[in-house]
Design a protein around this motif. Sequence first.
Motif, PDB file in Angstrom:
ATOM      1  N   GLY A  16       0.820  -1.215   0.000  1.00 22.05           N
ATOM      2  CA  GLY A  16       0.000   0.000   0.000  1.00 22.05           C
ATOM      3  C   GLY A  16       0.849   1.257   0.000  1.00 22.05           C
ATOM      4  O   GLY A  16       0.569   2.220  -0.720  1.00 22.05           O
ATOM      5  N   MET A  17       1.927   1.260   0.803  1.00 25.00           N
ATOM      6  CA  MET A  17       2.809   2.444   0.841  1.00 25.00           C
ATOM      7  C   MET A  17       3.440   2.687  -0.523  1.00 25.00           C
ATOM      8  O   MET A  17       3.570   3.828  -0.970  1.00 25.00           O
ATOM      9  CB  MET A  17       3.919   2.249   1.874  1.00 25.00           C
ATOM     10  CG  MET A  17       3.470   2.454   3.295  1.00 25.00           C
ATOM     11  SD  MET A  17       4.889   2.424   4.422  1.00 25.00           S
ATOM     12  CE  MET A  17       5.406   4.139   4.321  1.00 25.00           C
ATOM     13  N   GLU A 292       8.384  -5.896   3.114  1.00 27.54           N
ATOM     14  CA  GLU A 292       8.492  -4.563   3.717  1.00 27.54           C
ATOM     15  C   GLU A 292       9.831  -3.894   3.381  1.00 27.54           C
ATOM     16  O   GLU A 292       9.946  -2.676   3.443  1.00 27.54           O
ATOM     17  CB  GLU A 292       8.330  -4.655   5.248  1.00 27.54           C
ATOM     18  CG  GLU A 292       6.897  -4.924   5.710  1.00 27.54           C
ATOM     19  CD  GLU A 292       6.570  -6.402   5.867  1.00 27.54           C
ATOM     20  OE1 GLU A 292       6.993  -7.223   5.016  1.00 27.54           O
ATOM     21  OE2 GLU A 292       5.896  -6.754   6.846  1.00 27.54           O
ATOM     22  N   GLU A 293      10.852  -4.692   3.062  1.00 29.70           N
ATOM     23  CA  GLU A 293      12.141  -4.108   2.651  1.00 29.70           C
ATOM     24  C   GLU A 293      12.209  -3.955   1.135  1.00 29.70           C
ATOM     25  O   GLU A 293      12.852  -3.050   0.622  1.00 29.70           O
ATOM     26  CB  GLU A 293      13.314  -4.988   3.099  1.00 29.70           C
ATOM     27  CG  GLU A 293      13.514  -5.007   4.611  1.00 29.70           C
ATOM     28  CD  GLU A 293      12.446  -5.818   5.300  1.00 29.70           C
ATOM     29  OE1 GLU A 293      12.268  -6.985   4.945  1.00 29.70           O
ATOM     30  OE2 GLU A 293      11.761  -5.282   6.194  1.00 29.70           O
ATOM     31  N   ASN A 359      14.423   8.669   5.680  1.00 27.57           N
ATOM     32  CA  ASN A 359      15.008   7.366   5.352  1.00 27.57           C
ATOM     33  C   ASN A 359      14.560   6.219   6.253  1.00 27.57           C
ATOM     34  O   ASN A 359      15.223   5.185   6.312  1.00 27.57           O
ATOM     35  CB  ASN A 359      16.535   7.469   5.408  1.00 27.57           C
ATOM     36  CG  ASN A 359      17.067   8.396   4.347  1.00 27.57           C
ATOM     37  OD1 ASN A 359      16.933   8.132   3.160  1.00 27.57           O
ATOM     38  ND2 ASN A 359      17.654   9.516   4.774  1.00 27.57           N
ATOM     39  N   ALA A 360      13.477   6.417   6.963  1.00 29.11           N
ATOM     40  CA  ALA A 360      12.970   5.324   7.799  1.00 29.11           C
ATOM     41  C   ALA A 360      11.465   5.464   7.899  1.00 29.11           C
ATOM     42  O   ALA A 360      10.924   6.567   7.802  1.00 29.11           O
ATOM     43  CB  ALA A 360      13.600   5.371   9.188  1.00 29.11           C
ATOM     44  N   HIS A 361      10.785   4.345   8.037  1.00 32.22           N
ATOM     45  CA  HIS A 361       9.330   4.396   8.189  1.00 32.22           C
ATOM     46  C   HIS A 361       8.851   3.120   8.878  1.00 32.22           C
ATOM     47  O   HIS A 361       9.590   2.144   8.984  1.00 32.22           O
ATOM     48  CB  HIS A 361       8.637   4.558   6.827  1.00 32.22           C
ATOM     49  CG  HIS A 361       8.888   3.408   5.914  1.00 32.22           C
ATOM     50  ND1 HIS A 361       9.885   3.404   4.965  1.00 32.22           N
ATOM     51  CD2 HIS A 361       8.290   2.198   5.814  1.00 32.22           C
ATOM     52  CE1 HIS A 361       9.874   2.252   4.325  1.00 32.22           C
ATOM     53  NE2 HIS A 361       8.925   1.494   4.824  1.00 32.22           N
ATOM     54  N   ILE A 362       7.610   3.160   9.284  1.00 34.88           N
ATOM     55  CA  ILE A 362       7.006   1.995   9.938  1.00 34.88           C
ATOM     56  C   ILE A 362       6.020   1.345   8.977  1.00 34.88           C
ATOM     57  O   ILE A 362       5.231   2.027   8.333  1.00 34.88           O
ATOM     58  CB  ILE A 362       6.250   2.426  11.215  1.00 34.88           C
ATOM     59  CG1 ILE A 362       7.231   3.024  12.228  1.00 34.88           C
ATOM     60  CG2 ILE A 362       5.504   1.235  11.832  1.00 34.88           C
ATOM     61  CD1 ILE A 362       6.550   3.620  13.451  1.00 34.88           C
ATOM     62  N   SER A 363       6.092   0.032   8.892  1.00 30.91           N
ATOM     63  CA  SER A 363       5.065  -0.720   8.177  1.00 30.91           C
ATOM     64  C   SER A 363       4.225  -1.415   9.250  1.00 30.91           C
ATOM     65  O   SER A 363       4.735  -2.266   9.990  1.00 30.91           O
ATOM     66  CB  SER A 363       5.741  -1.735   7.253  1.00 30.91           C
ATOM     67  OG  SER A 363       4.936  -1.996   6.145  1.00 30.91           O
ATOM     68  N   LEU A 383       4.580  -4.485  14.156  1.00 37.04           N
ATOM     69  CA  LEU A 383       4.973  -3.539  13.123  1.00 37.04           C
ATOM     70  C   LEU A 383       6.428  -3.814  12.742  1.00 37.04           C
ATOM     71  O   LEU A 383       7.148  -4.546  13.435  1.00 37.04           O
ATOM     72  CB  LEU A 383       4.777  -2.090  13.592  1.00 37.04           C
ATOM     73  CG  LEU A 383       5.426  -1.677  14.927  1.00 37.04           C
ATOM     74  CD1 LEU A 383       6.890  -1.275  14.735  1.00 37.04           C
ATOM     75  CD2 LEU A 383       4.674  -0.495  15.515  1.00 37.04           C
ATOM     76  N   VAL A 384       6.837  -3.214  11.636  1.00 33.70           N
ATOM     77  CA  VAL A 384       8.211  -3.368  11.171  1.00 33.70           C
ATOM     78  C   VAL A 384       8.815  -1.976  11.001  1.00 33.70           C
ATOM     79  O   VAL A 384       8.245  -1.134  10.308  1.00 33.70           O
ATOM     80  CB  VAL A 384       8.268  -4.110   9.814  1.00 33.70           C
ATOM     81  CG1 VAL A 384       9.713  -4.415   9.433  1.00 33.70           C
ATOM     82  CG2 VAL A 384       7.459  -5.398   9.866  1.00 33.70           C
TER      83      VAL A 384
END
Length: 422
Positions: A16-17, A292-293, A359-363, A383-384
Amino acid sequence: MNILIVGSGGREYSIGMALKKDDNVEKLYFAPGNGASDELGENLAISDFNELADFCEANSIDLTIVGPEAPLVEGIVDVFESRGLTIFGPSAQAAQLEGSKIFMKNFLARHNVPTARYIETDSLEEAYKFINTLEAPIVVKADGLCGGKGVIIAQSRDEAKKSAGEMLSGNAFGDAGTKIVVEEFLDGYELSVFAICDGEDYVILPAAQDHKRLLNNDQGPNTGGMGAYAPTPLVNDEIYQKLDERVVIPTLKGMKEEGMPFKGVLFMGVMVVDGEPIILEYNVRFGDPECEELMPLLKSPASDLFYKAATGDLKNATIEFHDKYAVGVVMASKDYPYKSSEPAEIIVDEIVHDDLEANAHISFAGVSRGEDGKLYATGGRVLVCVGIGESIAEAQQRAYMLVGQVHFAGKQCRTDIAYQAL
Ligand code: AMP
Ligand code: GLY
């Protein structure tokens, strides 16, 4: 384009992101989604495949992407295609590559794809006979879907026999275990490699490495995956080439010849033994947390990749990836993977560093929105935290900085994700 994503995990959230960033995408829907995906799109409380297809017709959905294996094995793709809807994923028949380990092993054998020496059987006597020819450790697997729990690595012949007996009697995994695969143990390092397939053509994504055990240094029980990173330097061009020639090409050709062309994600669980890639298993969907990566590394529009794969048009796609690394650290609830935990409020500190913000986010995965509007940890893998960087070390550092900003009672995570690459 309007897109529906089926599933509720961090994997589906990350897809989705990626679609949210894509200018070709207008509306996003999740069925059922989770407590955070309603910020990316609209959550739908529909699970029946025909009702979902009704919704897609009524709401001009151009593409449906299926995250988890269960709806694929249960035939969601067949229902949608019979109604002329575009959907990314394999048919129920093709999904047997994951739905039945016996189907998968026999397919690999028929098409000379390298895999561990094995037998499939429903007879304890035959299982014992084969076990007597192997040296420990010995691997015993239930045939059907067991949510990732149906594999026993036995440390002795006696333990292997005991596991085989428990599975075959139906005591261990019910009907999923009344047929089993017994196979030799492969000693090497494990990779997760994904090919996006359209039935004929394919695109290989950067190879990833998952961390299946709960604790640092790969100790503790198996889980769905506690973190992953990509691309891994443990793969070189030679391994990619061997995977193309010995695995992906014969698999797509074989599936087509056998009347079940493979469309969707071919997830290769690979063990590299003395430089040779050997298939441990296939799954027919993205890995979670590998997806997610991989999603943030995709440079091309995500809709292009999935739509062209769903419509048999991958040969006309140019898919590019950022020349960067991604590390994802799973934050799990207190009693994962043993039992579910009390809901715990999630608090994420305000991110005040531009570098981290960019440069970072939560899934988000196992989360629910409370009646108070707050987010609660309600699943096992909650979460990741994903960090992106010019090196694995930089990506890892950012992922762990973000972990430090996230709070909920009982949170647990590994502190060594990507260690094999560092
Ligand atoms: P699977 O569900 O088949 O991927 O098995 C789960 C995990 O068990 C794999 O990710 C491996 O770590 C391990 N495993 C499965 N089969 C073997 C094998 N033949 N040799 C060594 N490890 C294995
Ligand atoms: N992370 C491994 C899996 O999704 O099966």
